[in-house]
Design an enzyme around this catalytic site. Structure first.
Site, PDB file in Angstrom:
ATOM      1  N   GLU A 133     -29.736   2.847 -28.932  1.00 54.12           N
ATOM      2  CA  GLU A 133     -28.803   1.165 -27.737  1.00 54.12           C
ATOM      3  C   GLU A 133     -30.076   1.025 -26.506  1.00 54.12           C
ATOM      4  O   GLU A 133     -30.204   0.603 -26.039  1.00 54.12           O
ATOM      5  CB  GLU A 133     -27.813   2.314 -27.285  1.00 54.12           C
ATOM      6  CG  GLU A 133     -26.492   1.735 -28.166  1.00 54.12           C
ATOM      7  CD  GLU A 133     -26.479   3.204 -29.569  1.00 54.12           C
ATOM      8  OE1 GLU A 133     -26.978   3.834 -29.636  1.00 54.12           O
ATOM      9  OE2 GLU A 133     -25.809   3.506 -29.917  1.00 54.12           O
ATOM     10  N   HIS A 148     -15.278   8.728 -26.382  1.00 51.79           N
ATOM     11  CA  HIS A 148     -15.008   7.320 -27.650  1.00 51.79           C
ATOM     12  C   HIS A 148     -14.089   6.247 -26.704  1.00 51.79           C
ATOM     13  O   HIS A 148     -13.343   5.144 -26.971  1.00 51.79           O
ATOM     14  CB  HIS A 148     -14.443   7.178 -28.935  1.00 51.79           C
ATOM     15  CG  HIS A 148     -15.665   7.085 -28.949  1.00 51.79           C
ATOM     16  ND1 HIS A 148     -16.576   8.673 -29.840  1.00 51.79           N
ATOM     17  CD2 HIS A 148     -16.106   6.099 -30.322  1.00 51.79           C
ATOM     18  CE1 HIS A 148     -17.360   8.083 -30.003  1.00 51.79           C
ATOM     19  NE2 HIS A 148     -17.351   6.730 -30.615  1.00 51.79           N
TER      20      HIS A 148
HETATM   21  C1  LIG Z   1     -24.630   6.215 -30.165  1.00 50.57           C
HETATM   22  C2  LIG Z   1     -24.000   5.634 -30.482  1.00 50.57           C
HETATM   23  N1  LIG Z   1     -23.945   4.734 -30.881  1.00 50.57           N
HETATM   24  C3  LIG Z   1     -22.674   4.584 -32.184  1.00 50.57           C
HETATM   25  C4  LIG Z   1     -21.566   5.388 -33.007  1.00 50.57           C
HETATM   26  C5  LIG Z   1     -20.173   4.792 -33.426  1.00 50.57           C
HETATM   27  N2  LIG Z   1     -20.882   5.691 -35.167  1.00 50.57           N
HETATM   28  C6  LIG Z   1     -19.749   6.782 -35.244  1.00 50.57           C
HETATM   29  S1  LIG Z   1     -20.886   6.758 -36.342  1.00 50.57           S
HETATM   30  C7  LIG Z   1     -22.185   6.344 -36.168  1.00 50.57           C
HETATM   31  C8  LIG Z   1     -22.791   6.116 -37.482  1.00 50.57           C
HETATM   32  C9  LIG Z   1     -23.676   7.037 -37.734  1.00 50.57           C
HETATM   33  O1  LIG Z   1     -24.253   7.353 -39.142  1.00 50.57           O
HETATM   34  P1  LIG Z   1     -25.212   9.056 -39.980  1.00 50.57           P
HETATM   35  O2  LIG Z   1     -26.009   9.053 -38.580  1.00 50.57           O
HETATM   36  O3  LIG Z   1     -25.749   8.194 -40.641  1.00 50.57           O
HETATM   37  O4  LIG Z   1     -23.542  10.085 -39.704  1.00 50.57           O
HETATM   38  P2  LIG Z   1     -22.783   9.397 -41.237  1.00 50.57           P
HETATM   39  O5  LIG Z   1     -21.703   8.907 -40.577  1.00 50.57           O
HETATM   40  O6  LIG Z   1     -23.348   8.445 -42.337  1.00 50.57           O
HETATM   41  O7  LIG Z   1     -23.110  11.197 -41.554  1.00 50.57           O
HETATM   42  C10 LIG Z   1     -21.350   5.373 -35.481  1.00 50.57           C
HETATM   43  C11 LIG Z   1     -23.046   3.993 -35.566  1.00 50.57           C
HETATM   44  C12 LIG Z   1     -21.658   6.153 -31.894  1.00 50.57           C
HETATM   45  N3  LIG Z   1     -20.942   6.950 -32.367  1.00 50.57           N
HETATM   46  N4  LIG Z   1     -22.832   6.833 -30.988  1.00 50.57           N
END
Ligand SMILES: Cc1ncc(C[n+]2csc(CCOP(=O)(O)OP(=O)(O)O)c2C)c(N)n1
Ligand SMILES: Cc1ncc(C[n+]2csc(CCOP(=O)(O)OP(=O)(O)O)c2C)c(N)n1
Ligand SMILES: [Mg+2]
Ligand SMILES: [Mg+2]
Lengths: 341, 346, 341, 346
Positions: free
Chosen positions: D80, D149
């Site tokens: 971000e 959130h």
């Molecule tokens: C800083 C931030 N940006 C966006 C989000 C929204 N978000 C929540 S989980 C996620 C996916 C994260 O993917 P990854 O790190 O690969 O973990 P996975 O869910 O695949 O275990 C996102 C984008 C967030 N929680 N925090």
């Protein structure tokens, strides 16, 4: 103790010794470095007058990086900087008068006295701006490169930053994005081993910065930043790749800062680095080095050198006079340009 | 002479200290506080970009590492966001980090860890964890600090639950509040002001705490109440010295802490004077001035006998050049002018 | 189209086939994975009731990483997580009842209903917490490791996060610091190729995540995250290094998320990934795989398997009943613990 | 059904739209605005984590990439801070980025670029550069969104010069303000509210702009003035519907933009009613409520006939569990209670 000896460094790229250059081109590089040096020294010599009320970050010792990189760029290519702006700005062709007025906080400064030394600007020559927040301009330049790619401009965007900037996470976010999108951006990391008074030792484990960039998926190399031709050739290569859609390059250019982090003079006596270290690096002066080369090759002589210096000196004097005689801003200038129409 | 050192020095040179006792400069009071905390509690460590500089963070940390070792006082990589989280994690695991920054501007890099993490763990973890950490920074001003090196961001953080915010204005408070902050079990922000650093004052030896959340009267008077903190409060006091001669008197309240806020002292004084001027080193808009102004209009309305006034920074970025700066920052004369208007009812 | 085929992956570390393990140990790993799977499925099957008013992020398909890592840790070692908490929490020994009450937002939830699924906590077993901000717990865990080192605790701190977390700059800031200070911290990157619905392709160039960590100066490897013994051995190695002062290790553990990013069920039909890809990965079930191994070696049998399942089923049922019958918080519980005394 | 979808849906199902014209859901109005902007100006591009999701950012971006290509509408790495700077740089270089986030909480990662860079370049560069970019995010609430959130951070940013801040509450405004924001040459933040997303309203076809900085009356009345934006304003309108029966009437002002703030409409109404209630989706402390409350006590003091009141979030983190949430967030009944107090002068 000499913490960072020159001769222990390994470089991964150097200009070919067989490459021949036009004499004028080499003399041009020499002149550009000499000019930056002389401007820096002139500023330094008058800084104690307290009339340039702006923090300065001199680039003495590191001139070859600014000059070598910018020599490989077009006017339409754009350069962004960190706080250590002046060498980058001048090498890209930024107006000296505009800069001096900015240092003197005058209305006709290149940023109207809103910026000071850390925020020079000359759009007419592609010097696009800077940030006083370490690492701050790296995402910006990356975005400018994205803009160039998006609008199909034939334009490279280049960002200069220091070794400490590579400790800021946003740099790696930017590099990841640049690699992902194959952006036409050059990352020029001027590694001078120090962040203010903190040596690399207390900031990074013993790893090579350029290798990190490599692992992030961009071309990367480490060059001798005291050799302007090395810088030039590494940049030329990177520019070629970027212009042909091959994406970003990260160049770690190693050269030593002869002066203190900010302000005038060397501050080694305060103890954070050994004055011997400064002296040791002064043997690898980018300007002297090229001068001797030119002399050896009979491309230059003392008379031309003296008149060149005289010419630059006059230009500097004129720029100082210009600045000192320029008007200060007034209260009404305070609140313009908060918003753009 | 960068960073307006000359001005700061010359002002300090002219300062007289009336009270009796040991006189220390502001910066030395801070240095002493850190020394005492490091001596007292092995869990305390001090970190930040520049803490082991020869100049030691304006003098606040000079040579501390020589006394306490580089394990306890250390320079850091330039990774403000990461290191804020690292401090929070270290605090969660039993230590007491004190993280210093040259400028509050750099805290803008750390809002994710500060606002969404450090200040919330105690709550999210249902009281099972706490985060005793101190984040200190010095508000910049002058000598081309400009828009990226002289922001005062306390107002952005005032609405963040779980944080405490301290803004001293005297050497005595600077020391006592630093010690109180380090002893506190919550994330505490301290904003000192660069232009206070050489001010002198009486500072007792040894450990003492100033209670976090308690303001203090610096002057007593009748015509109005002035509340604020830090350097702008010092300016307001200077303004009042001038206005004394014009027969204007005021309660001048140094809040010392912004969060928690000492509402009681504000209302106590307002009840008497009926008029309030709020001053702050940060933007007038939506920050400290706004909060106190609204608070008074809400809970002190019936004591108000004239419009609330506020003096902070205008809603435009901070220019670098000194000429523009002079117009930009409020000074004692501009403060005096507003006070005169308030008293005359204009 | 199968975007990420299992058999195209290269792993840099695997457990030695000659290593022999106690039967009980292997059955314990099996049980732990099975239990997580069954709990996940139970939650999933009741999620539509809308009584667990909290976002859930199931770990089905990725159980081996949680279990293999935690099997190599002591109770006094600490684990931090991202949003995808449940597998990590259960593998570390977190109370199931506490978790179920938290999912049901009850007063006696492991975080008193302030946290929900994304903020589980069980300090008694070293499950130290999590962040719902992607990457947010990586600096925290690094700092916890610093605290452990500073206080000379014999304690490893471990943080689990996803592939997308490696796009957040603060992770690299943390890793740099951990390498610099040789911190006793393990970075467990659970690479499942997706961030919600965004595949690696649109987020990172074709580079290997673990190699980035290597370039930052930490030990790093990529392992098959469907093989619990690989995970266990890689972690054991890393723990050994960390406990002896050798600093951090970064483990990229690759396994596939069988369900949608959040909530119940698979969401592949929506189009962001091919349902065939899910099916292809289901052939590499960490639980089935180990079960077959155990059977082949005659260490386990169907009867024991059935009674194990029954036992777990009973435990789950009891935990649900516990949660459902627990009291909700009241208004007075709202404002406690904003500040610590 | 995560993210309180059920509640949002059921509320929308019961909604009647009185005016004549084409009725669209809020989310579809936003989708249409993006579509029109992308059609109109090739310099506009749309990015963000999740914009090319099958569900397309709550529906705001669904399938846009299919129409405009992945060069113009693309998912991003989870970076971000970096991407905010990248948007600023791209804007400086002639494009018009529209960067979408699921939650304002994620903007806390970007304050360095937002506050110290994007919003300051035009000024620092003495007008030679500008940064036409839009950052959009949806305020979360419910279903365990919790403290990381469902933060509403507009108040932290109100004091940042150079930014504009928009918070619509109707489909009509959401579309017109999105189009105005994209056409604007400054960094503009838009905060929409998750719980507004399914609300319906009349939305004209084609391109139109709502002026940034202009509020509007949603109800006219005598007893007090209510000002606010977004979802909390919707709650206040519901409260007023109930209070109608009790003979209480109010001017209800939807500010629509917080920065610049439409002071005129506030003072106009205050002159008539003499009482003001400010509502906001963010913390009551030091944010939007505080700014407007202080402004009124400063410049509208002589029209004030009773204490200013504000309703925002309490000064504690947001709990995840639904029971605690119900106590935490203001609802129409709590708003109605405050209004009754104000009118009765209690
Ligand atoms: C800083 C931030 N940006 C966006 C989000 C929204 N978000 C929540 S989980 C996620 C996916 C994260 O993917 P990854 O790190 O690969 O973990 P996975 O869910 O695949 O275990 C996102 C984008 C967030 N929680 N925090
Ligand atoms: C985010 C941030 N942190 C701290 C500073 C204070 N600071 C200004 S310049 C500087 C040193 C940077 O070192 P480096 O990047 O190596 O550049 P150099 O000065 O050596 O050219 C520091 C720490 C800053 N400007 N921004
Ligand atoms: Mg450096
Ligand atoms: Mg993933």
């Amino acid at each position: 103790m000499i913490r960072y000896p020159y001769n222990e460094l390994e470089f991964t790229f150097s200009s070919s010794p067989d490459e021949t250059y036009e004499a004028d081109f080499l003399i041009g590089l020499y002149r550009s470095m000499l000019r930056i040096r002389m401007i820096q020294e002139a500023i330094e010599s008058r800084y104690h007058e307290d009339e340039m009320k702006t923090p300065i970050h001199l680039v003495i010792g590191q001139e070859a990086t600014s000059v070598g990189v910018c020599a490989a760029l077009r006017t339409t290519d754009q350069v962004y900087s960190s706080h250590r702006t002046q060498g980058n700005y001048l090498a890209k062709g930024g107006s000296l008068k505009g800069m001096m007025s900015e240092l003197y906080c005058r209305l006709n400064g290149c940023a109207g006295s809103r910026g000071g030394s850390m925020h020079l600007l000359d759009k007419s020559v592609g010097y696009a701006g800077s940030s006083a927040i370490v690492g701050g301009s790296v995402p910006i330049a990356t975005g400018a490169a994205f803009g160039a790619q998006y609008l199909k401009k034939d334009q490279i965007n280049v960002v200069f930053f220091g070794d400490a900037a590579t400790e800021e996470g946003a740099i790696w976010e930017s590099i990841n994005f640049a690699a992902l999108k194959s952006l036409p951006v050059l990352y020029i990391c001027e590694n001078n081993f120090y962040s203010v008074c903190s040596s690399m030792e207390v900031r990074q484990p013993k790893v090579d910065i350029y290798k990190k960039a490599g692992a992030f998926g961009v071309n990367s190399c480490r060059i001798d930043g005291t050799q302007v031709l090395n810088v030039y050739e590494a940049t030329r290569e990177a520019v070629k790749i970027a212009r042909s859609g091959g994406g970003p390059t990260f160049i770690e250019s190693v050269a030593y800062r002869w002066r203190g982090h900010g302000g005038a003079g060397d501050d080694s006596a305060s103890g954070y680095r050994d004055p011997e270290e400064v002296k040791a690096w002064q043997k690898f002066c980018p300007i002297d080095g090229l001068y001797k080369d030119l002399m050896k090759k009979n491309l230059f002589d003392e008379t031309r050198n003296s008149s060149m210096k005289k010419e630059i000196q006059d230009e500097i004097e004129e720029a100082f006079q210009h600045a000192i005689n320029s008007p200060n801003p007034e209260e009404k200038d305070l609140s313009t340009y908060v918003y753009s129409d | 002479m960068p960073w307006a050192e000359a001005l700061i020095t010359s002002k300090a040179a002219g300062q007289e200290v009336a009270e009796e006792g040991r006189v220390l400069a502001y910066v030395d009071a801070l240095h002493e506080a850190l020394t005492l905390a490091l001596e007292l509690d092995p869990k305390v460590f001090v970190l930040g970009q520049g803490v082991n500089d020869p100049r030691g963070m304006f003098g606040v940390t000079t040579d501390l590492y020589k006394k306490f070792g580089e394990d306890r006082v250390f320079d850091t990589p330039l990774s403000e966001e990461g290191l804020t989280g690292i401090c929070a994690g270290a605090a969660l695991n039993g230590t007491r980090p004190v993280y210093l920054h040259n400028r509050p501007d750099f805290l803008l890099l750390t809002f994710n860890q500060l606002v969404s993490h450090a200040s919330k763990f105690h709550y999210i973890d249902n009281g099972q964890n706490n985060v005793p950490m101190v984040v200190w920074s010095a508000i910049g001003r002058g000598w081309g600090s400009g828009s990226q090196h002289s922001q005062a961001i306390q107002g952005f953080l005032l609405g963040v639950p779980g944080l405490k915010i301290i803004m001293p204005s005297t050497p005595y408070d600077a020391k006592g509040l630093m010690l109180a902050a380090i002893a506190d079990n919550n994330p505490v922000l301290i904003f000192d002001h660069r232009w206070n650093m050489k001010a002198k004052g009486v500072v007792p030896e040894g450990i003492y705490h100033i209670p976090i959340g308690k303001g203090v009267y610096r002057r007593r008077g009748e015509d109005l109440t002035i509340v604020g903190t830090s350097h702008t409060l010092a300016l307001a006091l200077e303004a009042m010295e001038d206005l004394d001669k014009e027969g204007i008197s005021a309660d001048v309240i140094d809040l010392r802490t912004l969060k928690p806020l000492d509402e009681e002292i504000i209302f106590e004084s307002l009840k008497k004077t009926g008029k309030i001027l709020i001053v702050d080193t940060g933007p007038a808009m939506a920050g400290v001035c706004a909060e106190i102004g609204c608070l008074v209009a809400e809970k002190g309305f019936h004591d108000l006998r004239g419009p609330v006034r506020r003096i902070g920074l205008p809603d435009s970025p901070i220019p670098a050049g000194f000429t523009l700066e002079q117009y930009y920052f409020p000074d004692k004369d501009r403060i005096a002018k507003v006070i005169r208007e308030m008293v005359s009812g204009a």
